[in-house]
Design an enzyme around this catalytic site. Sequence first.
Site, PDB file in Angstrom:
ATOM      1  N   ASN A  98      10.929  -3.399  -0.777  1.00 45.73           N
ATOM      2  CA  ASN A  98       9.935  -2.606  -1.490  1.00 45.73           C
ATOM      3  C   ASN A  98      10.486  -2.095  -2.812  1.00 45.73           C
ATOM      4  O   ASN A  98      11.684  -1.833  -2.947  1.00 45.73           O
ATOM      5  CB  ASN A  98       9.474  -1.428  -0.634  1.00 45.73           C
ATOM      6  CG  ASN A  98       8.717  -1.898   0.590  1.00 45.73           C
ATOM      7  OD1 ASN A  98       8.322  -3.055   0.659  1.00 45.73           O
ATOM      8  ND2 ASN A  98       8.531  -1.011   1.556  1.00 45.73           N
ATOM      9  N   ASP A 100       8.734   0.531  -4.272  1.00 51.95           N
ATOM     10  CA  ASP A 100       7.945   1.749  -4.476  1.00 51.95           C
ATOM     11  C   ASP A 100       8.763   3.042  -4.509  1.00 51.95           C
ATOM     12  O   ASP A 100       8.249   4.090  -4.891  1.00 51.95           O
ATOM     13  CB  ASP A 100       6.833   1.852  -3.415  1.00 51.95           C
ATOM     14  CG  ASP A 100       7.349   1.791  -1.979  1.00 51.95           C
ATOM     15  OD1 ASP A 100       8.485   2.236  -1.721  1.00 51.95           O
ATOM     16  OD2 ASP A 100       6.602   1.286  -1.109  1.00 51.95           O
ATOM     17  N   HIS A 115      14.552  -6.078  -4.318  1.00 50.34           N
ATOM     18  CA  HIS A 115      13.608  -6.527  -5.347  1.00 50.34           C
ATOM     19  C   HIS A 115      13.449  -5.535  -6.489  1.00 50.34           C
ATOM     20  O   HIS A 115      12.500  -5.630  -7.258  1.00 50.34           O
ATOM     21  CB  HIS A 115      12.250  -6.840  -4.707  1.00 50.34           C
ATOM     22  CG  HIS A 115      12.308  -7.999  -3.759  1.00 50.34           C
ATOM     23  ND1 HIS A 115      11.338  -8.280  -2.840  1.00 50.34           N
ATOM     24  CD2 HIS A 115      13.262  -8.968  -3.601  1.00 50.34           C
ATOM     25  CE1 HIS A 115      11.683  -9.369  -2.144  1.00 50.34           C
ATOM     26  NE2 HIS A 115      12.837  -9.791  -2.587  1.00 50.34           N
ATOM     27  N   CYS A 146      17.100   0.871 -28.632  1.00 56.90           N
ATOM     28  CA  CYS A 146      17.677  -0.199 -29.466  1.00 56.90           C
ATOM     29  C   CYS A 146      16.597  -1.009 -30.165  1.00 56.90           C
ATOM     30  O   CYS A 146      16.898  -1.876 -30.987  1.00 56.90           O
ATOM     31  CB  CYS A 146      18.564  -1.123 -28.620  1.00 56.90           C
ATOM     32  SG  CYS A 146      17.683  -2.491 -27.794  1.00 56.90           S
ATOM     33  N   GLY A 183       7.793  -4.225   9.069  1.00 60.72           N
ATOM     34  CA  GLY A 183       6.740  -4.415   8.074  1.00 60.72           C
ATOM     35  C   GLY A 183       7.005  -5.477   7.032  1.00 60.72           C
ATOM     36  O   GLY A 183       6.643  -5.309   5.875  1.00 60.72           O
ATOM     37  N   PRO A 210       2.453  -5.142  13.231  1.00 59.73           N
ATOM     38  CA  PRO A 210       1.217  -5.284  14.018  1.00 59.73           C
ATOM     39  C   PRO A 210       0.750  -6.734  14.146  1.00 59.73           C
ATOM     40  O   PRO A 210      -0.054  -7.045  15.027  1.00 59.73           O
ATOM     41  CB  PRO A 210       0.190  -4.442  13.238  1.00 59.73           C
ATOM     42  CG  PRO A 210       0.759  -4.258  11.877  1.00 59.73           C
ATOM     43  CD  PRO A 210       2.243  -4.368  11.993  1.00 59.73           C
ATOM     44  N   GLU A 211       1.264  -7.611  13.260  1.00 60.83           N
ATOM     45  CA  GLU A 211       0.889  -9.033  13.305  1.00 60.83           C
ATOM     46  C   GLU A 211       2.110  -9.863  13.669  1.00 60.83           C
ATOM     47  O   GLU A 211       3.221  -9.516  13.290  1.00 60.83           O
ATOM     48  CB  GLU A 211       0.412  -9.498  11.920  1.00 60.83           C
ATOM     49  CG  GLU A 211      -0.716  -8.696  11.304  1.00 60.83           C
ATOM     50  CD  GLU A 211      -2.032  -8.902  12.019  1.00 60.83           C
ATOM     51  OE1 GLU A 211      -2.195  -9.963  12.675  1.00 60.83           O
ATOM     52  OE2 GLU A 211      -2.895  -8.002  11.948  1.00 60.83           O
TER      53      GLU A 211
HETATM   54  P1  NAD Z   1       3.896  -8.759   2.696  1.00 68.63           P
HETATM   55  O1  NAD Z   1       2.783  -8.129   1.942  1.00 68.63           O
HETATM   56  O2  NAD Z   1       4.122 -10.197   2.591  1.00 68.63           O
HETATM   57  O3  NAD Z   1       3.790  -8.469   4.252  1.00 68.63           O
HETATM   58  C1  NAD Z   1       3.595  -7.210   4.759  1.00 68.63           C
HETATM   59  C2  NAD Z   1       3.827  -7.251   6.259  1.00 68.63           C
HETATM   60  O4  NAD Z   1       3.631  -5.943   6.760  1.00 68.63           O
HETATM   61  C3  NAD Z   1       2.877  -8.161   7.031  1.00 68.63           C
HETATM   62  O5  NAD Z   1       3.618  -8.951   7.933  1.00 68.63           O
HETATM   63  C4  NAD Z   1       1.969  -7.186   7.795  1.00 68.63           C
HETATM   64  O6  NAD Z   1       1.563  -7.688   9.051  1.00 68.63           O
HETATM   65  C5  NAD Z   1       2.884  -6.002   7.953  1.00 68.63           C
HETATM   66  N1  NAD Z   1       2.197  -4.726   8.093  1.00 68.63           N
HETATM   67  C6  NAD Z   1       0.975  -4.367   7.616  1.00 68.63           C
HETATM   68  N2  NAD Z   1       0.706  -3.106   7.943  1.00 68.63           N
HETATM   69  C7  NAD Z   1       1.781  -2.639   8.633  1.00 68.63           C
HETATM   70  C8  NAD Z   1       2.120  -1.388   9.221  1.00 68.63           C
HETATM   71  N3  NAD Z   1       1.264  -0.362   9.163  1.00 68.63           N
HETATM   72  N4  NAD Z   1       3.306  -1.268   9.845  1.00 68.63           N
HETATM   73  C9  NAD Z   1       4.168  -2.313   9.912  1.00 68.63           C
HETATM   74  N5  NAD Z   1       3.907  -3.514   9.363  1.00 68.63           N
HETATM   75  C10 NAD Z   1       2.733  -3.670   8.731  1.00 68.63           C
HETATM   76  O7  NAD Z   1       5.164  -7.924   2.253  1.00 68.63           O
HETATM   77  P2  NAD Z   1       6.669  -8.310   2.200  1.00 68.63           P
HETATM   78  O8  NAD Z   1       7.035  -9.174   3.336  1.00 68.63           O
HETATM   79  O9  NAD Z   1       7.395  -7.054   2.009  1.00 68.63           O
HETATM   80  O10 NAD Z   1       6.831  -9.228   0.911  1.00 68.63           O
HETATM   81  C11 NAD Z   1       6.038  -9.193  -0.224  1.00 68.63           C
HETATM   82  C12 NAD Z   1       6.795  -8.856  -1.504  1.00 68.63           C
HETATM   83  O11 NAD Z   1       5.966  -8.037  -2.283  1.00 68.63           O
HETATM   84  C13 NAD Z   1       8.037  -8.063  -1.308  1.00 68.63           C
HETATM   85  O12 NAD Z   1       9.039  -8.808  -1.832  1.00 68.63           O
HETATM   86  C14 NAD Z   1       7.895  -6.768  -2.087  1.00 68.63           C
HETATM   87  O13 NAD Z   1       8.875  -6.716  -3.112  1.00 68.63           O
HETATM   88  C15 NAD Z   1       6.587  -6.855  -2.761  1.00 68.63           C
HETATM   89  N6  NAD Z   1       5.690  -5.715  -2.480  1.00 68.63           N
HETATM   90  C16 NAD Z   1       6.192  -4.445  -2.433  1.00 68.63           C
HETATM   91  C17 NAD Z   1       5.357  -3.384  -2.137  1.00 68.63           C
HETATM   92  C18 NAD Z   1       5.945  -1.988  -2.093  1.00 68.63           C
HETATM   93  O14 NAD Z   1       6.943  -1.726  -2.745  1.00 68.63           O
HETATM   94  N7  NAD Z   1       5.359  -1.073  -1.309  1.00 68.63           N
HETATM   95  C19 NAD Z   1       4.007  -3.590  -1.880  1.00 68.63           C
HETATM   96  C20 NAD Z   1       3.517  -4.913  -1.955  1.00 68.63           C
HETATM   97  C21 NAD Z   1       4.388  -5.955  -2.245  1.00 68.63           C
HETATM   98 ZN    ZN Z   2      17.758  -1.937 -25.512  1.00 66.91          ZN
END
Ligand code: NAD
Ligand code: ZN
Length: 235
Positions: A98, A100, A115, A146, A183, A210-211
């Site tokens: 993440n 965030d 990331h 700069c 997640g 959850p999936e």
């Molecule tokens: P993804 O969006 O591919 O997958 C999210 C996963 O979370 C899914 O498998 C889903 O089933 C699961 N999920 C959904 N709700 C949930 C919950 N309440 N509790 C637990 N699991 C839950 O995300 P990813 O695998 O992290 O990869 C996507 C890329 O996108 C990452 O590399 C990330 O850098 C970026 N991203 C980051 C954010 C963030 O920073 N919050 C948000 C979106 C995407």
């Molecule tokens: Zn600079």
Amino acid sequence: MERVKRLLAERKRIAVLTGAGISAESGVPTFRGAGGLWRNYRPEEIACMEAFLRDPVLVWEWYLERKKGIAAVAPNAAHHLLARLETERGDFTLITQNVDGLHGRAGSRSILELHGNIWITRCLACERQARDESLVYPELPPKCPCGGTVRPHIVWFGEMLDPDILQASWAAAEGCDLFLVIGTSALVYPAASLPRVALEAGASVVEINPEPTPFSEAATVSLRMKAVEFAEAMQ
Ligand code: NAD
Ligand code: ZN
């Protein structure tokens, strides 16, 4: 759940990998869930250098909207659980995909951010990094002292991960005896390799999602639960 509680009580070296799903219940949308599209662009069309060179204003507008969304929400019980485990357990590594910053806001101190982080900017010209919480800028794209153009410090599609962070994450996966995956869809490499690295090194791997994911069958335990539900069950 009882088995996972026992594993957490017994095991000494814990590593955790989190993905967008841990922040979903805070109100930050995942890429593949609802809200994955913005003005009809897929994330892949915006979060890449090609898009930034073509239209840096559009890319910055996307990030500003995401920053505003994240600024308006708070870390949830799952982020807090991981912050607590870090202080309670000596040998604990948190790895996140993440960007965030919610783990940091929950109190986690040492975080391997594979990331990058949406609250950090980086200059294209001099590579200077800066903590940047601005939600509006006088001009877009923002400029470095700069004179160079500034971008979000995020690993975009097609870019390499920081080798030191990747190396430290790999070492944590190889060296732990319990690995939690919370997640993440286990689709984005190389992060998706980490649970398998931990398994092959002999650790128990617990998935909380959850999936079902491509990793679910291989996991030692796969809990079909939301991150917050899991954190509450751990209380
Ligand atoms: P993804 O969006 O591919 O997958 C999210 C996963 O979370 C899914 O498998 C889903 O089933 C699961 N999920 C959904 N709700 C949930 C919950 N309440 N509790 C637990 N699991 C839950 O995300 P990813 O695998 O992290 O990869 C996507 C890329 O996108 C990452 O590399 C990330 O850098 C970026 N991203 C980051 C954010 C963030 O920073 N919050 C948000 C979106 C995407
Ligand atoms: Zn600079």
